[in-house]
Design a protein around this motif. Structure first.
Motif, PDB file in Angstrom:
ATOM      1  N   LEU A 451       0.450  -1.414   0.216  1.00 14.18           N
ATOM      2  CA  LEU A 451      -0.432   0.404  -0.118  1.00 14.18           C
ATOM      3  C   LEU A 451       1.038   1.569  -0.424  1.00 14.18           C
ATOM      4  CD1 LEU A 451      -3.154  -1.464   2.459  1.00 14.18           C
ATOM      5  CD2 LEU A 451      -3.249  -0.878   0.361  1.00 14.18           C
ATOM      6  N   ALA A 452       2.209   0.980   1.155  1.00 13.52           N
ATOM      7  CA  ALA A 452       3.080   2.166   1.020  1.00 13.52           C
ATOM      8  C   ALA A 452       3.795   2.425  -0.456  1.00 13.52           C
ATOM      9  CB  ALA A 452       4.059   2.008   2.115  1.00 13.52           C
ATOM     10  N   ALA A 453       4.127   1.857  -1.451  1.00 17.64           N
ATOM     11  CA  ALA A 453       4.368   1.625  -2.463  1.00 17.64           C
ATOM     12  C   ALA A 453       3.412   2.381  -3.675  1.00 17.64           C
ATOM     13  CB  ALA A 453       5.303   0.302  -3.373  1.00 17.64           C
ATOM     14  N   ILE A 454       1.946   2.095  -3.034  1.00 19.65           N
ATOM     15  CA  ILE A 454       1.044   2.302  -4.455  1.00 19.65           C
ATOM     16  C   ILE A 454       0.679   3.938  -4.423  1.00 19.65           C
ATOM     17  CG2 ILE A 454      -1.545   2.050  -4.974  1.00 19.65           C
ATOM     18  CD1 ILE A 454      -1.375  -1.033  -4.623  1.00 19.65           C
ATOM     19  N   ALA A 455       0.730   4.016  -2.876  1.00 15.14           N
ATOM     20  CA  ALA A 455       0.580   5.520  -2.187  1.00 15.14           C
ATOM     21  C   ALA A 455       1.618   6.800  -2.713  1.00 15.14           C
ATOM     22  CB  ALA A 455       0.250   5.473  -1.170  1.00 15.14           C
ATOM     23  N   VAL A 456       3.078   6.312  -2.870  1.00 11.34           N
ATOM     24  CA  VAL A 456       3.738   6.950  -3.240  1.00 11.34           C
ATOM     25  C   VAL A 456       3.598   6.997  -5.214  1.00 11.34           C
ATOM     26  CG1 VAL A 456       6.109   6.649  -4.195  1.00 11.34           C
ATOM     27  CG2 VAL A 456       5.667   6.373  -2.233  1.00 11.34           C
ATOM     28  N   HIS A 457       3.263   6.065  -5.586  1.00 11.83           N
ATOM     29  CA  HIS A 457       3.449   6.041  -7.102  1.00 11.83           C
ATOM     30  C   HIS A 457       2.106   7.283  -7.778  1.00 11.83           C
ATOM     31  CE1 HIS A 457       1.400   3.898 -11.356  1.00 11.83           C
ATOM     32  NE2 HIS A 457       3.143   5.209 -11.548  1.00 11.83           N
ATOM     33  N   ALA A 476       3.922   9.806 -19.625  1.00 13.60           N
ATOM     34  CA  ALA A 476       3.873   8.403 -19.004  1.00 13.60           C
ATOM     35  C   ALA A 476       5.681   8.096 -18.912  1.00 13.60           C
ATOM     36  CB  ALA A 476       3.914   7.821 -21.146  1.00 13.60           C
ATOM     37  N   THR A 477       6.444   9.157 -19.429  1.00 14.31           N
ATOM     38  CA  THR A 477       8.047   8.929 -18.611  1.00 14.31           C
ATOM     39  C   THR A 477       8.206   9.327 -16.969  1.00 14.31           C
ATOM     40  OG1 THR A 477       8.833   9.700 -21.160  1.00 14.31           O
ATOM     41  CG2 THR A 477      10.172   9.445 -19.530  1.00 14.31           C
ATOM     42  N   VAL A 478       7.346  10.313 -16.921  1.00 15.07           N
ATOM     43  CA  VAL A 478       7.670  10.784 -15.406  1.00 15.07           C
ATOM     44  C   VAL A 478       6.751   9.337 -14.534  1.00 15.07           C
ATOM     45  CG1 VAL A 478       6.534  12.041 -13.771  1.00 15.07           C
ATOM     46  CG2 VAL A 478       7.309  12.829 -16.090  1.00 15.07           C
ATOM     47  N   ASP A 479       5.599   8.686 -15.201  1.00 17.13           N
ATOM     48  CA  ASP A 479       4.589   8.094 -14.095  1.00 17.13           C
ATOM     49  C   ASP A 479       5.413   7.072 -14.353  1.00 17.13           C
ATOM     50  OD1 ASP A 479       2.812   7.016 -13.402  1.00 17.13           O
ATOM     51  OD2 ASP A 479       2.291   5.583 -15.309  1.00 17.13           O
ATOM     52  N   THR A 480       5.990   6.098 -15.077  1.00 15.77           N
ATOM     53  CA  THR A 480       6.571   5.102 -15.022  1.00 15.77           C
ATOM     54  C   THR A 480       8.068   5.130 -14.257  1.00 15.77           C
ATOM     55  OG1 THR A 480       7.455   5.731 -16.678  1.00 15.77           O
ATOM     56  CG2 THR A 480       6.200   4.413 -17.239  1.00 15.77           C
ATOM     57  N   ALA A 481       8.883   6.154 -14.359  1.00 17.37           N
ATOM     58  CA  ALA A 481       9.760   6.853 -13.201  1.00 17.37           C
ATOM     59  C   ALA A 481       9.320   6.323 -12.439  1.00 17.37           C
ATOM     60  CB  ALA A 481      10.422   8.184 -13.787  1.00 17.37           C
ATOM     61  N   LEU A 482       7.977   6.518 -11.583  1.00 18.67           N
ATOM     62  CA  LEU A 482       7.460   6.933 -10.475  1.00 18.67           C
ATOM     63  C   LEU A 482       7.393   6.202 -10.019  1.00 18.67           C
ATOM     64  CD1 LEU A 482       4.996  10.099 -10.580  1.00 18.67           C
ATOM     65  CD2 LEU A 482       7.230  10.007  -9.317  1.00 18.67           C
ATOM     66  N   TYR A 483       6.781   4.912 -10.665  1.00 19.45           N
ATOM     67  CA  TYR A 483       6.675   3.070 -10.808  1.00 19.45           C
ATOM     68  C   TYR A 483       8.239   2.580 -10.372  1.00 19.45           C
ATOM     69  CZ  TYR A 483       4.632  -0.879 -11.073  1.00 19.45           C
ATOM     70  OH  TYR A 483       3.317  -2.299 -10.992  1.00 19.45           O
ATOM     71  N   LEU A 484       8.818   3.183 -11.198  1.00 18.66           N
ATOM     72  CA  LEU A 484      10.862   2.451 -10.983  1.00 18.66           C
ATOM     73  C   LEU A 484      10.668   2.648  -9.451  1.00 18.66           C
ATOM     74  CD1 LEU A 484      12.700   0.833 -11.443  1.00 18.66           C
ATOM     75  CD2 LEU A 484      13.783   3.011 -12.628  1.00 18.66           C
ATOM     76  N   GLY A 485      10.989   4.324  -8.974  1.00 17.52           N
ATOM     77  CA  GLY A 485      11.321   4.463  -7.967  1.00 17.52           C
ATOM     78  C   GLY A 485      10.234   3.568  -6.443  1.00 17.52           C
ATOM     79  N   SER A 486       8.783   3.698  -7.175  1.00 21.95           N
ATOM     80  CA  SER A 486       8.298   3.306  -5.592  1.00 21.95           C
ATOM     81  C   SER A 486       8.656   1.482  -5.569  1.00 21.95           C
ATOM     82  CB  SER A 486       6.554   3.625  -5.870  1.00 21.95           C
ATOM     83  OG  SER A 486       6.401   1.814  -6.895  1.00 21.95           O
ATOM     84  N   VAL A 487       8.520   0.784  -6.759  1.00 18.53           N
ATOM     85  CA  VAL A 487       9.356  -0.903  -6.693  1.00 18.53           C
ATOM     86  C   VAL A 487      10.379  -0.529  -5.971  1.00 18.53           C
ATOM     87  CG1 VAL A 487       6.775  -1.009  -8.402  1.00 18.53           C
ATOM     88  CG2 VAL A 487      10.355  -0.716  -9.144  1.00 18.53           C
TER      89      VAL A 487
END
Length: 509
Positions: A451-457, A476-487
């Motif tokens: 849940l913390a990772a989802i919240a960060v993304h 999309a680039t910003v979004d996927t970069a955020l997802y990489l950071g969250s995981v």
């Protein structure tokens, strides 16, 4: 009196010394010695309560493979740590179970099988095949998307996928607990009932999507079929019948591949083969639950009640895990193929991740036999975790590079696709740690971390104007970069949760 002296009877005034019986018994005047009898050795009946426990459990544990299965049977019978200490003199149930397993002795095999090395190779291949088996239905998705090409399909697939992940994982967990408590019939009944209910739950999810966003009967059938396949796969994997699952879905794979080559003319055949494959897998799975166990076995209800907290934790973990994967990819299913396909490498190697997680406990148990110093043991355990994590990352990189190379060859490779693929490579290592945490029943920590990772993304996307909620052009680039950071953060949280547990030798008795 020295140790070498022989005691001499004392003579008192006016009395005769007592005579000595040849067998060593004294007697006085007026008594007649009984004749010397030759002792007869009778078989000794054990009064050890542990022996009685072993004899009582032996019929139920004819096929026990380790002390953990014995511990599950003891706990199902109501044996607690206090009972283990007071009645049997062991520190807890697990130490008692190890001793019971040792006293059970070698278990006789009921049928001859292949050599152990051949069986080990087959077991390895069987687990490694789980990833490709999970991915089989995706071969037909292009044909389905061409028929149902509508945005409501994305929501339907995401909802049905999340429900199926949660539902099948919970059913499998409960069935394994019943099997560990030697309730094979109860486990089979549970799997049969949940399999029968699976398509109904999928149809309800599809109907909800249709009511909210529009669609038709085909969408409802799609979600029902998705749940049917997930439950069929769960049952056949549970009973180690992965070969049957692959055989039933082979026509669908061929049909989907022909459609990708031939295009629209092959679409009806591809969809028909997919429907036939799902129905075949479903029927075979239900048939596999028949004839399991004995009718007079103990009921499974008390076992499930005992593990109620764990079942709830597995359900929540399945929901959070599915949400982590699907919320990031769902917005791109119809618009960005390179981003949507980024999960393929992870799915393909999930069998390898499961295999490494399954072997972790046995490897660490071996370390407890070879290492005596706690500091050395901790260092060895963390080296094992690091090595397994790097192995999972390395294995995931191979199909990821192949995917990126294919996208580059057709001119579809973008920065967003590279970042999303990298995120799923990281998840290959993170899920190894998640499996280890699940083995310690730390489902609450797993759920909170996810849940913390989802919240960060999601939260970061809202703040930066990118992500699954806000999706302007070029985000999309910003979004996927955020997802990489969250995981990456998720992997750190999993390791933090594992740190207090993994290096304590008492967990591997």
């Amino acid at each position: 009196m020295s140790g070498g002296d022989v005691e001499t009877p004392q003579v008192t005034a006016g009395k005769k010394p007592p005579r000595q019986h040849p067998a060593g018994k004294r007697f006085t005047a007026g008594e007649h010695p009984a004749p010397v009898l030759h002792p007869v050795v009778l078989p000794q009946i054990s009064t050890d309560p542990l022996d009685e426990l072993v004899d009582r459990l032996r019929p139920r544990l004819r096929r026990a493979v380790d002390g953990l299965q014995v511990a599950a049977a003891l706990e199902a019978d109501g044996c607690t740590d206090r009972i283990a200490r007071v009645e049997y003199g062991f520190t807890d149930v697990f130490v008692l179970a190890d001793e019971v397993f040792r006293r059970l002795g070698p278990q006789a095999l009921e049928d001859s099988g292949p050599p152990a090395r051949a069986r080990g190779r087959w077991e390895t291949l069987r687990v490694l095949a789980h990833g490709p088996l999970y991915a089989l239905p995706s071969v037909v998705f292009p044909a389905v998307l061409a028929v149902l090409g509508q945005r409501s399909l994305v929501l339907a697939l995401a909802l049905a996928g999340g429900l199926g992940w949660m539902y099948s994982g919970t059913a499998a967990y409960a069935a394994y607990k019943l099997l560990g408590a030697y309730r094979p019939r109860a486990a089979a009944v549970l799997l049969a009932r949940t399999t029968l209910a699976g398509p109904l739950i999928g149809a309800a999810a599809g109907a909800t999507v249709v009511a909210v966003t529009g669609g038709g009967t085909a969408l409802i059938l799609l979600t029902a079929g998705q749940l049917a396949y997930q439950m069929a796969g769960t049952v056949l994997v549970f009973y180690r019948q992965e070969g049957r699952l692959a055989a039933t879905m082979l026509p669908a794979v061929v049909g989907g591949g022909v459609y990708l080559i031939a295009g629209a003319p092959a679409r009806p055949a591809a969809i028909a083969s997919a429907v036939a494959g799902v129905l075949a897998a479903y029927v075979v799975a239900l048939a596999s639950t028949r004839g399991r166990g004995e009718r007079d076995e103990l009921p499974g209800g008390p076992v499930l009640t005992t593990w109620r907290r764990g079942i709830t934790g597995v359900t929540c973990y399945g929901l959070c895990s599915a949400t982590l994967l699907l919320h990031a990819q769902a917005p791109y299913l119809l618009t960005r193929f390179d981003v949507a396909a980024a999960a393929a490498p992870l799915i393909l190697v999930m069998g390898f991740v499961e295999w490494r997680a399954e072997h972790f406990r046995g490897a660490v148990v071996g370390l407890t036999h070879r290492i005596g110093r706690p500091a050395d043991f901790r260092a060895a355990v963390w080296r094992r975790i690091l090595g397994d994590t790097l192995a999972c990352l390395a294995v995931t990189v191979v199909p990821a590079i192949a995917l990126l190379g294919s996208l580059a060859a057709i001119g579809k490779l973008t920065a967003a696709g590279i970042l999303m693929t990298a995120a799923h490579v990281v998840l290959g290592g993170a899920y190894l740690t998640a499996f280890l945490l699940a083995g310690f029943e730390r489902h609450l920590w797993l759920c909170l971390s996810l849940l913390a990772a989802i919240a960060v993304h999601v939260g970061g996307g809202v703040l930066l104007g990118a992500g699954p909620i806000v999706d302007p052009p070029g985000s999309a680039t910003v979004d996927t970069a955020l997802y990489l950071g969250s995981v990456l953060g998720l992997q750190a949280l999993f390791l933090i949760g594992l740190a207090p547990l993994v290096s304590q030798a008492r967990h591997y008795r």
